[in-house]
Design an enzyme around this catalytic site. Structure first.
Site, PDB file in Angstrom:
ATOM      1  N   CYS A 136       0.836  -1.204   0.000  1.00 46.03           N
ATOM      2  CA  CYS A 136       0.000   0.000   0.000  1.00 46.03           C
ATOM      3  C   CYS A 136       0.870   1.253   0.000  1.00 46.03           C
ATOM      4  O   CYS A 136       1.409   1.642   1.042  1.00 46.03           O
ATOM      5  CB  CYS A 136      -0.915  -0.015   1.230  1.00 46.03           C
ATOM      6  SG  CYS A 136      -1.919   1.461   1.371  1.00 46.03           S
ATOM      7  N   CYS A 139      -0.469   4.087   2.225  1.00 44.70           N
ATOM      8  CA  CYS A 139      -0.229   3.912   3.662  1.00 44.70           C
ATOM      9  C   CYS A 139       1.227   4.171   4.023  1.00 44.70           C
ATOM     10  O   CYS A 139       1.515   4.769   5.050  1.00 44.70           O
ATOM     11  CB  CYS A 139      -0.550   2.480   4.111  1.00 44.70           C
ATOM     12  SG  CYS A 139      -2.001   1.779   3.377  1.00 44.70           S
ATOM     13  N   ASP A 140       2.146   3.692   3.192  1.00 42.68           N
ATOM     14  CA  ASP A 140       3.552   3.636   3.615  1.00 42.68           C
ATOM     15  C   ASP A 140       4.496   4.542   2.832  1.00 42.68           C
ATOM     16  O   ASP A 140       5.666   4.663   3.193  1.00 42.68           O
ATOM     17  CB  ASP A 140       4.053   2.186   3.501  1.00 42.68           C
ATOM     18  CG  ASP A 140       3.258   1.242   4.385  1.00 42.68           C
ATOM     19  OD1 ASP A 140       2.826   1.692   5.466  1.00 42.68           O
ATOM     20  OD2 ASP A 140       3.046   0.090   3.999  1.00 42.68           O
TER      21      ASP A 140
END
Ligand code: NAP
Length: 310
Positions: A136, A139-140
């Site tokens: 992701c 997200c990261d």
């Protein structure tokens, strides 16, 4: 807790299919209960920006779109339960749904449990997940400021997420197993024109290497067999998805790829049980198509319940 009430509809999974189904069901006074699973909104909630959902000419953030879906469904009487379903008994009527916190009964079910990212299944992948390996970018991505990262895959997700990573990373190297991308032409053009993006063709990762965190990957050319070790700080894997069907195995008809089989009315092999979104769709996999399937499933469930009363 046992919720003895017999609900008209329980919805399992809260991505676009589930939330759109909830909207339609609640507007027909079915008072649906939707179990969110681990993540309200499913995969779209980890998407940075959705540019192809109509009505948002500038695009809309995934989390904002989910919030709007939720609010709209709740406005008409949907109950959102932050709970995970652990078992479904399809053999009894009403159907029995067991969650972490209790038992529920319903006349109809909408299964919208979506899909999860496919794994490469190579050494180091599990060990370094969360320590440099990610599925992701939204997200990261911010952990990789000015770092060199690898993206695996050649589809829309790999290119879209790879392009997103160029906001943070110094370089994004896309490793694809063929010499031709599966992604759409627009994304291909954007990727080819982005100076931070480069490609390694006809190649596969064979190992992710590091000490505590990712430090390098082994990349094998599938045509020549030559293998090189390449330093990197992050590995983002976007090689497709696997439907979330553990709850239905052996209970519902599924196709050879493991997707729930539905007819054109979104009905599964059990009358009164509907499925929508990526759990039943390996082909389109868009927010709009999933939402459309969810709406169709709810409309059909409404029809089914009306016929039961007669
Ligand atoms: P996908 O289209 O199935 O592409 C998966 C990619 O991963 C392919 O390039 C495939 O290679 C590669 N791959 C599969 N297994 C692999 C393995 N074991 N090792 C190495 N590479 C592997 O998946 P996706 O990109 O997640 O897209 C899924 C669907 O969502 C598609 O319909 C796509 O159009 C849609 N989507 C749309 C958008 C958008 O419209 N903006 C964004 C994201 C996703 P091969 O090409 O060789 O098979």
């Amino acid at each position: 807790m046992e919720d003895k009430k017999i609900h008209k509809m329980l919805i399992i999974g809260s991505g676009p299919a589930g939330l759109a189904g909830a909207l339609y069901a609640s507007r027909a006074n079915l008072e649906p209960v939707i179990f969110t699973g681990m993540q309200l909104g499913g995969q779209v909630s980890t998407t940075h920006i959705v540019e192809n959902y109509p009505g948002f000419p500038e695009g809309i953030g995934g989390p904002e779109l989910v919030e709007a879906f939720q609010k709209q469904a709740e406005r008409f009487g949907t109950r959102v339960e932050f709970d995970q379903v652990t078992d479904i008994d399809f053999s009894q009527r009403p159907f029995k749904v067991t969650t972490y916190s209790g038992e529920y009964y319903a006349e109809t079910l909408l299964l919208s449990t979506g899909a999860n990212p496919r794994h490469l299944e190579i050494p180091g992948e599990v060990e370094f997940t969360g320590r440099g390996v990610s599925y992701c970018a939204t997200c990261d991505g911010h952990f990789f400021q000015e770092k060199n990262v690898i993206v695996v895959g050649g589809g829309d997700s790999a290119l879209e997420e790879g392009l997103f990573l160029t906001r943070f990373a110094k370089t994004v190297t896309i490793v694809h197993r063929r010499d031709e991308l599966r992604a759409g032409k627009l994304l291909q053009e954007r990727a080819f024109n982005n100076p931070k993006v480069s490609f390694i063709w006809d190649s596969a990762l064979t190992e992710i290497v590091g000490e505590g965190i990712v430090q390098s990957v082994k990349v094998k050319n599938l045509k020549t067999g030559e293998e090189n070790e390449m330093p990197t700080e992050g590995v983002f894997i976007f090689i497709g998805h696997i439907p979330n069907t553990e709850l239905y195995i052996g209970k519902l008809e599924m196709d050879d790829q493991g997707y729930v089989v539905v007819d054109k009315y979104m009905q599964t092999s059990i009358p009164g049980v509907y499925a929508a979104g990526e759990v039943a769709d390996s082909h389109f996999r868009q927010v709009i198509t999933s939402a459309g399937m969810g709406a169709a499933a709810a409309m059909q469930a409404i029809h089914y319940l009306e016929n039961q009363i007669k």
